[in-house]
Design a protein around this motif. Structure first.
Motif, PDB file in Angstrom:
ATOM      1  N   GLU A 186       0.839  -1.202   0.000  1.00 49.57           N
ATOM      2  CA  GLU A 186       0.000   0.000   0.000  1.00 49.57           C
ATOM      3  C   GLU A 186       0.872   1.249   0.000  1.00 49.57           C
ATOM      4  N   GLY A 187       0.458   2.248  -0.759  1.00 49.74           N
ATOM      5  CA  GLY A 187       1.196   3.500  -0.810  1.00 49.74           C
ATOM      6  C   GLY A 187       2.305   3.539  -1.849  1.00 49.74           C
ATOM      7  N   THR A 188       2.447   2.476  -2.648  1.00 50.19           N
ATOM      8  CA  THR A 188       3.477   2.476  -3.691  1.00 50.19           C
ATOM      9  C   THR A 188       3.107   3.474  -4.781  1.00 50.19           C
ATOM     10  N   MET A 189       4.094   4.239  -5.226  1.00 47.38           N
ATOM     11  CA  MET A 189       3.866   5.244  -6.278  1.00 47.38           C
ATOM     12  C   MET A 189       4.958   5.131  -7.328  1.00 47.38           C
ATOM     13  N   ALA A 190       4.616   5.519  -8.554  1.00 45.75           N
ATOM     14  CA  ALA A 190       5.613   5.587  -9.613  1.00 45.75           C
ATOM     15  C   ALA A 190       6.454   6.841  -9.432  1.00 45.75           C
ATOM     16  N   ILE A 191       7.758   6.707  -9.662  1.00 44.42           N
ATOM     17  CA  ILE A 191       8.669   7.856  -9.609  1.00 44.42           C
ATOM     18  C   ILE A 191       8.779   8.391 -11.029  1.00 44.42           C
ATOM     19  N   GLY A 192       8.106   9.483 -11.308  1.00 39.57           N
ATOM     20  CA  GLY A 192       8.031   9.950 -12.681  1.00 39.57           C
ATOM     21  C   GLY A 192       7.098   9.034 -13.450  1.00 39.57           C
ATOM     22  N   ARG A 193       7.049   9.206 -14.755  1.00 39.75           N
ATOM     23  CA  ARG A 193       6.122   8.406 -15.559  1.00 39.75           C
ATOM     24  C   ARG A 193       6.746   8.052 -16.882  1.00 39.75           C
ATOM     25  N   LEU A 194       6.228   7.001 -17.451  1.00 43.16           N
ATOM     26  CA  LEU A 194       6.426   6.685 -18.862  1.00 43.16           C
ATOM     27  C   LEU A 194       5.038   6.655 -19.460  1.00 43.16           C
ATOM     28  N   ASP A 195       4.826   7.314 -20.597  1.00 43.25           N
ATOM     29  CA  ASP A 195       3.480   7.324 -21.159  1.00 43.25           C
ATOM     30  C   ASP A 195       3.083   5.927 -21.635  1.00 43.25           C
ATOM     31  N   GLU A 196       1.835   5.778 -21.981  1.00 40.07           N
ATOM     32  CA  GLU A 196       1.270   4.459 -22.295  1.00 40.07           C
ATOM     33  C   GLU A 196       2.041   3.740 -23.394  1.00 40.07           C
ATOM     34  N   LYS A 197       2.544   4.488 -24.374  1.00 35.57           N
ATOM     35  CA  LYS A 197       3.230   3.882 -25.512  1.00 35.57           C
ATOM     36  C   LYS A 197       4.724   3.692 -25.285  1.00 35.57           C
ATOM     37  N   SER A 198       5.232   4.128 -24.142  1.00 34.77           N
ATOM     38  CA  SER A 198       6.657   4.003 -23.840  1.00 34.77           C
ATOM     39  C   SER A 198       6.908   2.802 -22.935  1.00 34.77           C
ATOM     40  N   GLU A 199       8.137   2.318 -22.988  1.00 31.96           N
ATOM     41  CA  GLU A 199       8.506   1.089 -22.278  1.00 31.96           C
ATOM     42  C   GLU A 199       9.764   1.335 -21.453  1.00 31.96           C
ATOM     43  N   GLY A 200      10.115   0.334 -20.654  1.00 35.10           N
ATOM     44  CA  GLY A 200      11.413   0.344 -20.010  1.00 35.10           C
ATOM     45  C   GLY A 200      11.381   0.582 -18.523  1.00 35.10           C
ATOM     46  N   LEU A 201      12.499   1.093 -18.008  1.00 36.32           N
ATOM     47  CA  LEU A 201      12.734   1.180 -16.569  1.00 36.32           C
ATOM     48  C   LEU A 201      11.841   2.221 -15.910  1.00 36.32           C
ATOM     49  N   LEU A 202      11.078   1.762 -14.932  1.00 41.30           N
ATOM     50  CA  LEU A 202      10.248   2.639 -14.115  1.00 41.30           C
ATOM     51  C   LEU A 202      10.524   2.275 -12.666  1.00 41.30           C
ATOM     52  N   LEU A 203      10.860   3.273 -11.855  1.00 44.52           N
ATOM     53  CA  LEU A 203      11.111   3.037 -10.435  1.00 44.52           C
ATOM     54  C   LEU A 203       9.854   3.329  -9.639  1.00 44.52           C
ATOM     55  N   LEU A 204       9.618   2.510  -8.618  1.00 44.90           N
ATOM     56  CA  LEU A 204       8.478   2.679  -7.720  1.00 44.90           C
ATOM     57  C   LEU A 204       8.996   2.756  -6.291  1.00 44.90           C
ATOM     58  N   THR A 205       8.267   3.458  -5.441  1.00 40.03           N
ATOM     59  CA  THR A 205       8.673   3.583  -4.045  1.00 40.03           C
ATOM     60  C   THR A 205       7.454   3.831  -3.176  1.00 40.03           C
ATOM     61  N   THR A 206       7.616   3.570  -1.892  1.00 43.01           N
ATOM     62  CA  THR A 206       6.598   3.972  -0.914  1.00 43.01           C
ATOM     63  C   THR A 206       7.005   5.275  -0.219  1.00 43.01           C
ATOM     64  N   ASP A 207       8.127   5.880  -0.655  1.00 43.42           N
ATOM     65  CA  ASP A 207       8.686   7.060  -0.003  1.00 43.42           C
ATOM     66  C   ASP A 207       8.558   8.279  -0.912  1.00 43.42           C
ATOM     67  N   GLY A 208       7.690   9.211  -0.556  1.00 42.62           N
ATOM     68  CA  GLY A 208       7.479  10.410  -1.361  1.00 42.62           C
ATOM     69  C   GLY A 208       8.710  11.289  -1.483  1.00 42.62           C
ATOM     70  N   LYS A 209       9.573  11.316  -0.457  1.00 43.99           N
ATOM     71  CA  LYS A 209      10.789  12.137  -0.525  1.00 43.99           C
ATOM     72  C   LYS A 209      11.733  11.619  -1.604  1.00 43.99           C
ATOM     73  N   VAL A 210      11.833  10.313  -1.704  1.00 39.65           N
ATOM     74  CA  VAL A 210      12.671   9.706  -2.740  1.00 39.65           C
ATOM     75  C   VAL A 210      12.122  10.052  -4.121  1.00 39.65           C
ATOM     76  N   SER A 211      10.817   9.948  -4.257  1.00 40.04           N
ATOM     77  CA  SER A 211      10.172  10.262  -5.535  1.00 40.04           C
ATOM     78  C   SER A 211      10.465  11.701  -5.947  1.00 40.04           C
ATOM     79  N   ASN A 212      10.318  12.636  -5.015  1.00 40.19           N
ATOM     80  CA  ASN A 212      10.562  14.046  -5.326  1.00 40.19           C
ATOM     81  C   ASN A 212      12.004  14.293  -5.732  1.00 40.19           C
ATOM     82  N   HIS A 213      12.943  13.622  -5.061  1.00 43.17           N
ATOM     83  CA  HIS A 213      14.358  13.815  -5.364  1.00 43.17           C
ATOM     84  C   HIS A 213      14.688  13.313  -6.770  1.00 43.17           C
ATOM     85  N   ILE A 214      14.216  12.112  -7.104  1.00 41.54           N
ATOM     86  CA  ILE A 214      14.547  11.522  -8.398  1.00 41.54           C
ATOM     87  C   ILE A 214      13.880  12.283  -9.535  1.00 41.54           C
TER      88      ILE A 214
END
Length: 197
Positions: A47-75
């Motif tokens: 619970e609380g997992t969020m994507a760090i940034g986004r890749l649009d629907e047609k894009s592929e590849g590395l996506l980072l996820l975290t439960t930490d909003g501070k990490v998300s904001n930094h990246i």
């Protein structure tokens, strides 16, 4: 080397190979039920997992996820590089590569925006990515090429808008790196838990 962070043991972090056709979100946001594929279909994330940034629907590849909003904001800040391999329509010119590297004018939120300088080079060989779920046009419709673009910003659909601005529309877009974390040998749809970000 990790992207940042110490003393984050209460939080969990993941690397995902986002497939083509998936949204970088966990909730449908009022869209018709089951009309879109969401990240939650790839694994049972906490619970609380969020994507760090986004890749649009047609894009592929590395996506980072975290439960930490501070990490998300930094990246998501300009401090972290994001590298993309981009299949383009046509064989790119040296002049177009120079334009991309210096910055090009694109539309963003109804206004003109000039992209920040970035790293761009032509790939000598075709990357060995898995075949995409939706077929990409073949060479009967003209040649295609591959370039690498490394950004420290991330406006909506920025890479696609950049390549179109110099006359070489994007056909396929795969993010291969965020900071020091690489896609490497991950398989499409694979989820790996990370010790830290």
């Amino acid at each position: 080397m990790t992207l940042i962070l110490k003393n984050q043991s209460l939080h969990r972090h993941f690397a995902v190979y986002k497939p083509y056709g998936y949204l970088s979100q966990f909730v449908n946001n009022g869209q018709k039920q089951n009309s879109k594929k969401l990240l939650g279909e790839l694994s049972n994330f906490p619970e609380g997992t969020m994507a760090i940034g986004r890749l649009d629907e047609k894009s592929e590849g590395l996506l980072l996820l975290t439960t930490d909003g501070k990490v998300s904001n930094h990246i998501c800040s300009r401090k972290i590089e994001k590298e993309y391999y981009v299949q383009i329509d046509g064989i790119i010119t040296f002049e177009a590569i120079q334009q991309l590297a210096k910055g090009v004018e694109i539309g963003f939120e109804g206004k003109k925006y000039t992209t920040a300088p970035c790293k761009v080079f032509k790939l000598d060989s075709i990357p060995n990515f898995p075949q995409r779920s939706k077929k990409i046009r073949d060479d009967r419709h003209g040649p295609t090429g591959w370039i690498s673009i490394t950004l420290q910003e991330g406006k909506f659909r920025q890479v696609r808008k950049m390549t179109s601005a110099v006359g070489f529309p994007t056909l396929r877009l795969v993010r291969i790196r965020v900071g020091t974390i690489h896609l490497n040998d991950m398989k499409v749809g694979e989820v790996r838990e990370l010790n830290a970000l």
